[in-house]
Design a protein around this motif. Structure first.
Motif, PDB file in Angstrom:
ATOM      1  N   TYR A   1     -26.331  60.139 111.866  1.00 21.94           N
ATOM      2  CA  TYR A   1     -26.363  61.092 111.098  1.00 21.94           C
ATOM      3  C   TYR A   1     -25.101  60.217 109.774  1.00 21.94           C
ATOM      4  O   TYR A   1     -25.911  60.680 108.039  1.00 21.94           O
ATOM      5  CB  TYR A   1     -25.853  62.334 111.185  1.00 21.94           C
ATOM      6  N   SER A   2     -24.053  60.387 110.401  1.00 27.31           N
ATOM      7  CA  SER A   2     -22.914  59.933 108.657  1.00 27.31           C
ATOM      8  C   SER A   2     -23.291  58.304 108.665  1.00 27.31           C
ATOM      9  O   SER A   2     -22.323  58.541 108.115  1.00 27.31           O
ATOM     10  CB  SER A   2     -21.428  60.013 109.868  1.00 27.31           C
ATOM     11  N   TYR A   3     -23.654  58.064 109.550  1.00 31.14           N
ATOM     12  CA  TYR A   3     -23.368  56.439 108.709  1.00 31.14           C
ATOM     13  C   TYR A   3     -25.323  56.186 108.186  1.00 31.14           C
ATOM     14  O   TYR A   3     -25.090  55.700 107.028  1.00 31.14           O
ATOM     15  CB  TYR A   3     -23.217  55.342 109.658  1.00 31.14           C
ATOM     16  N   TYR A   4     -25.680  56.034 109.204  1.00 29.46           N
ATOM     17  CA  TYR A   4     -27.578  56.055 108.891  1.00 29.46           C
ATOM     18  C   TYR A   4     -27.654  56.979 107.764  1.00 29.46           C
ATOM     19  O   TYR A   4     -28.577  56.279 106.993  1.00 29.46           O
ATOM     20  CB  TYR A   4     -28.246  55.550 109.957  1.00 29.46           C
ATOM     21  N   GLY A   5     -27.747  58.329 108.399  1.00 23.65           N
ATOM     22  CA  GLY A   5     -29.018  59.375 107.261  1.00 23.65           C
ATOM     23  C   GLY A   5     -29.293  60.006 108.561  1.00 23.65           C
ATOM     24  O   GLY A   5     -29.663  59.018 109.759  1.00 23.65           O
ATOM     25  N   ASN A   6     -29.691  61.007 108.465  1.00 25.40           N
ATOM     26  CA  ASN A   6     -31.255  61.535 109.061  1.00 25.40           C
ATOM     27  C   ASN A   6     -32.000  61.414 107.596  1.00 25.40           C
ATOM     28  O   ASN A   6     -32.444  62.588 106.782  1.00 25.40           O
ATOM     29  CB  ASN A   6     -30.569  63.078 109.044  1.00 25.40           C
ATOM     30  N   ARG A   7     -32.786  60.606 107.801  1.00 28.89           N
ATOM     31  CA  ARG A   7     -33.832  60.206 106.781  1.00 28.89           C
ATOM     32  C   ARG A   7     -35.308  61.123 106.876  1.00 28.89           C
ATOM     33  O   ARG A   7     -35.961  60.883 106.173  1.00 28.89           O
ATOM     34  CB  ARG A   7     -34.737  59.061 106.692  1.00 28.89           C
ATOM     35  N   SER A   8     -34.764  62.072 107.874  1.00 27.50           N
ATOM     36  CA  SER A   8     -36.775  63.158 107.765  1.00 27.50           C
ATOM     37  C   SER A   8     -35.789  64.227 106.908  1.00 27.50           C
ATOM     38  O   SER A   8     -36.668  64.705 106.689  1.00 27.50           O
ATOM     39  CB  SER A   8     -36.189  63.218 108.902  1.00 27.50           C
ATOM     40  N   GLY A   9     -34.600  63.931 106.146  1.00 21.67           N
ATOM     41  CA  GLY A   9     -34.095  65.537 105.895  1.00 21.67           C
ATOM     42  C   GLY A   9     -33.711  64.748 104.195  1.00 21.67           C
ATOM     43  O   GLY A   9     -33.194  63.792 104.045  1.00 21.67           O
ATOM     44  N   SER A  10     -33.330  65.688 103.128  1.00 25.89           N
ATOM     45  CA  SER A  10     -32.175  65.605 102.147  1.00 25.89           C
ATOM     46  C   SER A  10     -30.928  65.245 102.758  1.00 25.89           C
ATOM     47  O   SER A  10     -30.294  66.127 103.373  1.00 25.89           O
ATOM     48  CB  SER A  10     -32.291  66.556 101.416  1.00 25.89           C
ATOM     49  N   VAL A  11     -30.134  65.400 102.064  1.00 25.21           N
ATOM     50  CA  VAL A  11     -28.235  65.632 102.134  1.00 25.21           C
ATOM     51  C   VAL A  11     -28.340  66.289 102.313  1.00 25.21           C
ATOM     52  O   VAL A  11     -27.194  66.870 102.998  1.00 25.21           O
ATOM     53  CB  VAL A  11     -27.568  64.205 101.402  1.00 25.21           C
TER      54      VAL A  11
ATOM     55  N   ALA B   1     -30.342  65.705  97.116  1.00 23.02           N
ATOM     56  CA  ALA B   1     -31.595  67.230  97.557  1.00 23.02           C
ATOM     57  C   ALA B   1     -32.860  65.753  96.942  1.00 23.02           C
ATOM     58  O   ALA B   1     -33.515  66.274  98.148  1.00 23.02           O
ATOM     59  CB  ALA B   1     -32.264  67.560  95.561  1.00 23.02           C
ATOM     60  N   GLN B   2     -32.433  64.240  97.748  1.00 23.50           N
ATOM     61  CA  GLN B   2     -33.361  63.218  98.089  1.00 23.50           C
ATOM     62  C   GLN B   2     -32.685  63.195  99.539  1.00 23.50           C
ATOM     63  O   GLN B   2     -31.960  63.320 100.137  1.00 23.50           O
ATOM     64  CB  GLN B   2     -32.919  62.613  97.240  1.00 23.50           C
ATOM     65  N   SER B   3     -33.778  62.275  99.631  1.00 18.02           N
ATOM     66  CA  SER B   3     -33.074  61.781 101.652  1.00 18.02           C
ATOM     67  C   SER B   3     -32.041  60.746 101.859  1.00 18.02           C
ATOM     68  O   SER B   3     -31.393  60.578 101.362  1.00 18.02           O
ATOM     69  CB  SER B   3     -34.481  60.789 101.870  1.00 18.02           C
TER      70      SER B   3
END
Length: 250
Positions: free
Chosen positions: A54-64, A134-136
């Protein structure tokens, strides 16, 4: 008699020991800081593979914003306000709704830290910065990775140069083991930094981040324990002539 940690003068031992102790405390504080930042990325205390992803790749199912509000920023606002922001994000992030009901929450809960004077944090006094988050969730940006990478490479390399210099005076460690212990922090540092970038591109590399950090910590702990032992405990076990020579050097 060759110079080593056990026969150093008392003042030099204090100098070396003070440095090692302060660095050890700094290491501990850094570990706590990681637990409260990366360790909360999945909303649960404790560092895990998911936190790294989540920190580096991101949780792309939701926004920051949503991921932060359910993760590391969860304790900074009551549930009702957090859910209100999350619902606003899921509804499309309408600017008029933000100005009417969401902006006051940001002003009360977020702006004290997220402002133009806060280095390294997004400025939430500007709606555009909020809209972007508020985006992915794409994880760490390449700009932030570049900034943090060069700071870690310079800073940690200097730390281990002095730790390794002190440890190089140890007399009770075989030469090959001593050389391995001295070079390992640099290899694990390169692995650690490289794995950030790889995880940004592919989450399957997240385990390397933990291995790199753990390798540096173990190498430091080994050099710390051996150095402190040889400076303060080993001299008491030396034969009397060697102990007397060590005292004379003080």
């Amino acid at each position: 008699m060759p110079l080593n940690l056990s026969n150093l003068g008392f003042s030099i031992k204090l100098l070396f020991s003070g440095y090692l102790i302060v660095i050890a405390i700094g290491y501990g504080v850094a570990a706590i800081q990681i637990l409260f930042t990366h360790g909360m990325a999945d909303g649960q205390f404790g560092l895990s593979i998911e936190d790294i992803v989540y920190s580096y790749y991101g949780n792309r199912s939701g926004s920051v914003l949503e991921n932060k509000l359910t993760g590391s920023m969860k304790m900074n606002a009551p549930d009702a306000e957090r859910f209100k922001i999350i619902q606003w994000v899921r509804d499309g992030g309408d600017p008029e709704v933000f100005a009417r009901s969401i902006k006051p929450i940001f002003e009360q809960r977020c702006i004290s830290c997220h402002n133009a004077q806060s280095a390294g944090l997004p400025d939430f006094t500007q709606f555009e910065n909020i809209r972007q988050r508020a985006q992915s969730d794409q994880g760490a940006t390449f700009a932030s990775l570049t900034r943090v990478s060069h700071i870690h490479l310079f800073g940690i390399a200097f730390i281990f140069m002095f730790v390794g210099l002190i440890f190089s005076l140890a007399s009770g460690v075989p030469t090959r083991l001593k050389g391995a212990a001295i070079i390992m922090p640099y290899l694990f540092l390169i692995l650690d930094i490289t794995s950030w970038w790889l995880t940004k591109l592919n989450p399957n590399f997240a385990l390397l981040v933990i291995l790199g950090g753990a390798g540096m910590a173990m190498a430091f702990l080994f050099m710390l324990v051996v150095s402190m032992y040889e400076m303060w405990i080993l001299p008491r076990k030396l034969p009397f002539p060697d102990r007397r020579n060590a005292l004379l050097r003080s």
